[in-house]
Write a protein that holds these residues in place. Structure first.
Motif, short mmCIF file in Angstrom:
data_model
loop_
_atom_site.label_atom_id
_atom_site.label_comp_id
_atom_site.label_asym_id
_atom_site.label_seq_id
_atom_site.Cartn_x
_atom_site.Cartn_y
_atom_site.Cartn_z
N SER A 215 -37.10 24.10 5.42
CA SER A 215 -36.66 24.77 6.71
C SER A 215 -37.75 24.66 7.89
CB SER A 215 -36.19 26.33 6.45
OG SER A 215 -37.33 27.00 5.89
N GLY A 216 -37.24 24.99 8.86
CA GLY A 216 -38.30 25.00 10.11
C GLY A 216 -37.55 24.25 11.17
N ALA A 217 -38.57 24.11 12.31
CA ALA A 217 -37.97 23.42 13.56
C ALA A 217 -37.84 22.02 13.43
CB ALA A 217 -38.83 23.74 14.61
N GLY A 218 -38.88 21.43 12.56
CA GLY A 218 -38.66 19.96 12.18
C GLY A 218 -39.52 19.21 13.26
N GLU A 219 -39.60 17.93 13.06
CA GLU A 219 -40.22 16.89 13.85
C GLU A 219 -39.33 15.69 14.25
OE1 GLU A 219 -43.65 13.31 13.21
OE2 GLU A 219 -43.66 15.27 11.92
N ARG A 220 -39.60 15.23 15.37
CA ARG A 220 -38.40 14.45 15.96
C ARG A 220 -38.97 12.96 15.44
NH1 ARG A 220 -34.40 14.72 19.50
NH2 ARG A 220 -34.97 16.76 19.95
N LYS A 239 -35.55 15.84 13.51
CA LYS A 239 -34.52 15.87 14.46
C LYS A 239 -34.49 14.71 15.08
CE LYS A 239 -34.39 19.79 16.73
NZ LYS A 239 -33.47 20.55 15.99
N ASP A 358 -28.06 17.05 19.11
CA ASP A 358 -29.05 17.05 18.30
C ASP A 358 -28.38 17.06 16.88
OD1 ASP A 358 -31.45 16.98 19.92
OD2 ASP A 358 -30.97 19.05 20.44
N THR A 360 -30.08 17.29 12.98
CA THR A 360 -31.21 17.67 11.96
C THR A 360 -30.80 17.08 10.66
OG1 THR A 360 -31.67 19.74 13.41
CG2 THR A 360 -32.72 19.50 11.23
N ARG A 362 -32.55 17.16 7.00
CA ARG A 362 -33.11 17.86 5.97
C ARG A 362 -33.40 17.08 4.63
NH1 ARG A 362 -30.40 21.74 8.45
NH2 ARG A 362 -31.39 23.12 9.60
#
Length: 481
Positions: A215-220, A239, A358, A360, A362
């Motif tokens: 989980s988390g905001a993530g990296e593009r 992302k 957007d 995402t 995972r």
């Protein structure tokens, strides 16, 4: 000259903006090269892919060599067939993969049953394997991929000996579907046999509950346009930015004994109330290292965030290929696992700011790597090397999906280090890379691909100098009368 080209590639652009613009113009003028810059959803074929023509029958079939990638085309019309031949030995397992690239865009019509059937046949006409790939639900054009195989087994009755084999691609087209040719990417890979006898039963039992995803905001990290420049990922949250109709590709190294889990989430929109419901808004498909389909999932969009996740997959094991379920059987190879994520063009209005959506992704790779099967020789692409792991950490691959407003993936700027576009400009050979399919324009979508034309600045400069010399010589000869 080599030193000059390296300096040009390293970015001495400030002194000659006009020259750089001219080089770019020349690159985009080349046949096929413009598609990557102008298409809303190109498929960039493998660098150095040779062109081979499909034949109407086996007698005149063009040859495919194992370990090499080829590009071809499949004419319009239901039942249209293309033959290719390949020489196989009598020991290795062979995988023949075919990627079909239809034309894209709002004016292209397709049915759920449209697609390809791929067969592998021996010299006597026996069918070794047959697989089919179609658009399924959400009948809109997007790249399709499937793989057929020839496995040498003790006691096998057909397709066991060395000799000439044929890869046969047949097109299915419903009445009313657009009558335009499809691009094809073909590759035959071989997996060596084992020192000892192959397993006689499937893999051991494994936990069937889902693995917890990070989980988390993530990296593009922006995805690639196809298998050729798919973005390498590790376990984590990633992302990306999509326009409707685009297909982005990713790859994850999964070793023996490891278990892959992932999902894709399509972000919601502030103007959800005006959108309505889009069935099959997000479509994702997982492929194994031989590019054979493993699993497919989709999600419906009604304005709020929605996601799709694959059912739990078993750890990668050689014995999985003996499993009854197709999903389990396809996880019988170690190496790069490929993910295609596509957004339905029916989402045409774009995201909250009109520049796209957007998404995402995972990813979780669970478990420690185990010892590989005892192959008789190096398995080549069917393994995970230290270089593969390093490439995944760096995030190699990917394309520059820049929006018209300049706010697309990676903020509309150059992809991260190791991107497909950057790698092309760093190649010392200067040879043209894979051009995008010349017939895959998606029209004037809100996002386009930048910098995947496949020709480095140095090559463009050499081309410009060559054209300049031709023009100068002609003018000189005319002046002399």
């Amino acid at each position: 000259m080599g030193r000059l080209l390296r300096r040009l590639r390293q970015g001495r652009r400030g002194r000659s903006a006009a020259g750089a613009g001219l080089c770019a113009t020349l690159v985009l003028a080349l046949p096929g090269a413009a598609a990557a810059a102008d298409s809303g959803d190109p498929y960039v074929f493998a660098e150095g892919a040779r062109t081979v023509a499909g034949a109407a029958g086996g007698a005149s079939a063009g040859q495919l060599k194992t370990g090499e990638t080829y590009r071809s085309s499949l004419a319009a019309g239901d039942g249209t067939t293309a033959y290719y031949r390949v020489e196989l030995d009598g020991a290795a397992t062979a995988y023949a993969s075919v990627v079909a690239v239809p034309p894209l865009g709002p004016g292209v019509k397709a049915a759920a049953s449209d697609g390809i059937t791929v067969s592998l046949r021996d010299g006597q006409g026996n069918t070794c394997d047959t697989e089919r790939a179609t658009f399924r639900s959400g009948a809109y054009p997007r790249p399709l991929a499937t793989t057929v195989q020839r496995a040498v087994r003790a006691g096998g009755l057909r397709c066991q000996s060395a000799g000439t084999y044929y890869v046969v691609v047949e097109r299915a087209a419903a009445a009313g579907s657009s009558a335009r040719a499809w691009g094809l990417e073909l590759r035959v890979a071989t997996e060596p046999g084992l020192v000892s006898a192959t397993p006689s039963e499937g893999a051991r039992s494994w936990p069937s509950e889902p693995v917890a995803l990070p989980s988390g905001a993530g990296e593009r990290r922006s995805g690639g346009t196809g298998f050729n420049d798919a973005r390498a990922l590790t376990s984590g949250v990633w992302k990306d930015r999509f326009a409707p109709g685009q297909s982005h590709y990713y790859r994850v190294p999964v070793d023996w004994g490891q278990r892959l889990s992932l999902d894709a989430e399509l972000a919601g929109s502030d103007d959800a109330g005006r959108r309505g419901t889009v069935a099959g808004a997000l479509d994702m498909e997982l492929y194994n290292p031989a590019r054979a389909p493993v699993a497919q999932k989709g999600a419906t969009y009604a304005g709020k965030s929605t996601s799709a996740a694959f059912d739990p997959l078993p750890p990668v094991s050689y014995g999985n290929r003996l499993s009854a379920g197709d999903d389990d059987a396809a996880t019988g190879l170690a190496g790069w696992y490929w993910l295609r994520v596509t957004l339905n063009p029916a989402l045409e209005a774009g995201g909250t700011d009109g520049t796209g959506f957007d998404v995402t992704v995972r990813v979780a790779v669970d478990g420690e790597a185990e010892r590989a099967p005892d192959y008789v020789r190096d398995p080549g692409e069917f393994q995970v090397t230290s270089d593969d792991l390093a490439a995944a950490e760096r995030g190699e691959g990917g394309a520059e999906w820049a929006s018209a407003a300049g706010t697309g993936s990676d903020s509309g700027t150059r992809s991260e280090a190791g991107s497909g576009a950057e790698l092309e400009s760093d190649r010392s050979s200067g040879a043209p890379a894979a051009a995008a399919s010349g017939d895959t324009s998606a029209g004037d979508g809100p996002m386009t691909v930048v910098g995947v034309a496949g020709i480095g600045t140095g090559s463009a400069l050499l081309l410009w100098l060559g054209l300049w010399r031709v023009v100068a010589v002609r003018r000189f000869r005319r002046a002399r009368g």
